[in-house]
Motif scaffolding. Structure first.
Motif, PDB file in Angstrom:
ATOM      1  N   ALA A  14       0.827  -1.197   0.000  1.00 48.51           N
ATOM      2  CA  ALA A  14       0.000   0.000   0.000  1.00 48.51           C
ATOM      3  C   ALA A  14       0.867   1.254   0.000  1.00 48.51           C
ATOM      4  O   ALA A  14       2.076   1.195   0.249  1.00 48.51           O
ATOM      5  CB  ALA A  14      -0.911  -0.013   1.226  1.00 48.51           C
ATOM      6  N   ASN A  15       0.272   2.396  -0.292  1.00 48.54           N
ATOM      7  CA  ASN A  15       0.998   3.661  -0.228  1.00 48.54           C
ATOM      8  C   ASN A  15       1.580   3.838   1.171  1.00 48.54           C
ATOM      9  O   ASN A  15       0.897   3.622   2.172  1.00 48.54           O
ATOM     10  CB  ASN A  15       0.064   4.830  -0.546  1.00 48.54           C
ATOM     11  N   LEU A  20       6.292  -8.566   4.548  1.00 47.22           N
ATOM     12  CA  LEU A  20       5.194  -9.462   4.877  1.00 47.22           C
ATOM     13  C   LEU A  20       5.428 -10.839   4.265  1.00 47.22           C
ATOM     14  O   LEU A  20       5.161 -11.869   4.889  1.00 47.22           O
ATOM     15  CB  LEU A  20       3.877  -8.873   4.381  1.00 47.22           C
ATOM     16  N   ALA A  21       5.938 -10.855   3.037  1.00 51.65           N
ATOM     17  CA  ALA A  21       6.243 -12.112   2.360  1.00 51.65           C
ATOM     18  C   ALA A  21       7.194 -11.828   1.206  1.00 51.65           C
ATOM     19  O   ALA A  21       7.180 -10.741   0.627  1.00 51.65           O
ATOM     20  CB  ALA A  21       4.971 -12.781   1.842  1.00 51.65           C
ATOM     21  N   THR A  30      -4.600  -9.997   1.061  1.00 55.32           N
ATOM     22  CA  THR A  30      -5.567  -9.446   2.003  1.00 55.32           C
ATOM     23  C   THR A  30      -4.858  -8.847   3.210  1.00 55.32           C
ATOM     24  O   THR A  30      -5.180  -7.734   3.654  1.00 55.32           O
ATOM     25  CB  THR A  30      -6.546 -10.550   2.455  1.00 55.32           C
ATOM     26  N   GLU A  31      -3.879  -9.563   3.731  1.00 56.44           N
ATOM     27  CA  GLU A  31      -3.120  -9.059   4.871  1.00 56.44           C
ATOM     28  C   GLU A  31      -2.296  -7.834   4.488  1.00 56.44           C
ATOM     29  O   GLU A  31      -2.183  -6.887   5.270  1.00 56.44           O
ATOM     30  CB  GLU A  31      -2.205 -10.159   5.412  1.00 56.44           C
ATOM     31  N   PRO A  48     -10.325  -7.646   2.123  1.00 51.27           N
ATOM     32  CA  PRO A  48     -10.411  -8.947   1.450  1.00 51.27           C
ATOM     33  C   PRO A  48     -10.093  -8.833  -0.045  1.00 51.27           C
ATOM     34  O   PRO A  48     -10.666  -7.996  -0.747  1.00 51.27           O
ATOM     35  CB  PRO A  48     -11.873  -9.359   1.667  1.00 51.27           C
ATOM     36  N   ILE A  49      -9.166  -9.654  -0.501  1.00 52.45           N
ATOM     37  CA  ILE A  49      -8.769  -9.638  -1.911  1.00 52.45           C
ATOM     38  C   ILE A  49      -8.751 -11.067  -2.436  1.00 52.45           C
ATOM     39  O   ILE A  49      -8.205 -11.967  -1.794  1.00 52.45           O
ATOM     40  CB  ILE A  49      -7.376  -8.996  -2.098  1.00 52.45           C
ATOM     41  N   GLU A  50      -9.354 -11.250  -3.575  1.00 52.58           N
ATOM     42  CA  GLU A  50      -9.322 -12.533  -4.268  1.00 52.58           C
ATOM     43  C   GLU A  50      -8.294 -12.460  -5.387  1.00 52.58           C
ATOM     44  O   GLU A  50      -8.244 -11.466  -6.120  1.00 52.58           O
ATOM     45  CB  GLU A  50     -10.700 -12.879  -4.836  1.00 52.58           C
TER      46      GLU A  50
END
Length: 272
Positions: A46-47, A230-231, A245-246, A251-253
């Motif tokens: 994210a920004n 995060l990953a 999503t995290e 929530p993101i698909e």
């Protein structure tokens, strides 16, 4: 290179943190990240997550507050940063180039790392190389067109040719798809995919907000949230719905079709 030889490390961040001296605000916190030759990475978050700061570190334009940063075999703080930057290609829609000059001239400025052309520095081989790069990026017919009247997609590819003329060991792309329409975005994705296929040792890092902008050759991803990793790793392990999503806090698909990524915000299902 023999199969049993290790793949060279292009950039390595170990325990890297960055803080603002005036406010002690943490920008990056304990970043560990290794990129090897021939890998293509996406950098997402994210920004305010710290993407631009990481790009500045590996682009040799700033030092970390803590930790070590090695780029192309040199540790920041022990190398002439200007010399190191000459070996790093950088592409951004916001970078300054001579908009009144032709596309060919803009590409030439990449050989000297200058905004305006230094004509005495460009020999016939360099000028020919600029034409070859324009042709490789499907811009041959635009060589004599002023950069300022080219479309957004054409400008993006011209800037990639400009970055490649110095034969960099690392190519950094900072939101190269910014403000591009759909056809221009797809042209740029196709161009990046072809470059990866014809340059097996080319290493790239692309900052983006959208999975749809990732070319099929992108094999690794780094997710940032609040200045922390995060990953990181192969895209199939990192670009999952749960991790996205995290990362983005909603929530993101995530899906994939013919090698291309798709993402959308998942909405609660209506009650029966």
């Amino acid at each position: 290179m023999a199969a049993d030889q290790p793949i060279p490390v292009v950039t390595d961040l170990a325990g890297v943190s960055v803080r603002k001296y005036t406010t002690d605000q943490v920008i990056l916190d304990g970043i560990d990240w290794t990129v090897r030759a021939g890998e293509h990475w996406a950098l997402l978050g994210a920004n305010g997550a710290g993407k631009t700061t990481i790009l500045r570190l590996v682009g040799a334009t700033m030092h970390p507050t803590e930790g070590t940063v090695e780029v192309l075999g040199h540790r920041l703080g022990r190398v002439d940063m200007r010399e190191l930057r000459s070996r790093i290609g950088f592409v951004s829609s916001a970078q300054k180039v001579p908009v009144d000059q032709t596309a060919h001239t803009v590409v030439l400025t990449g050989a000297t790392g200058t905004v305006q052309p230094l004509w005495r520095k460009y020999d016939d081989d360099t000028k020919a190389r600029a034409h070859e790069l324009l042709a490789e990026l499907d811009l041959k017919d635009l060589a004599d067109r002023p950069y300022g009247v080219c479309s957004g997609g054409q400008r993006a590819r011209i800037l990639i040719a400009r970055a490649l003329i110095a034969d960099p060991g690392l190519l950094l792309l900072d939101e190269p798809f910014n403000a591009l329409d759909l056809p221009s975005r797809e042209d740029l994705i196709d161009a990046m995919h072809r470059l990866a296929a014809t340059r097996p040792r080319l290493t790239t890092v692309t900052v983006t907000h959208h999975l749809e902008e990732l070319a099929p050759n992108i094999g690794h991803a780094l997710l940032l949230r609040d200045g922390r990793v995060l990953a990181r790793g192969p895209v199939d392990e990192v670009l999952t719905g749960a991790r996205m999503t995290e990362c983005f806090g909603r929530p993101i698909e995530v899906g994939r079709l013919d090698g291309r990524w798709l993402a959308r915000s998942a909405r609660p299902r209506a009650q029966a």
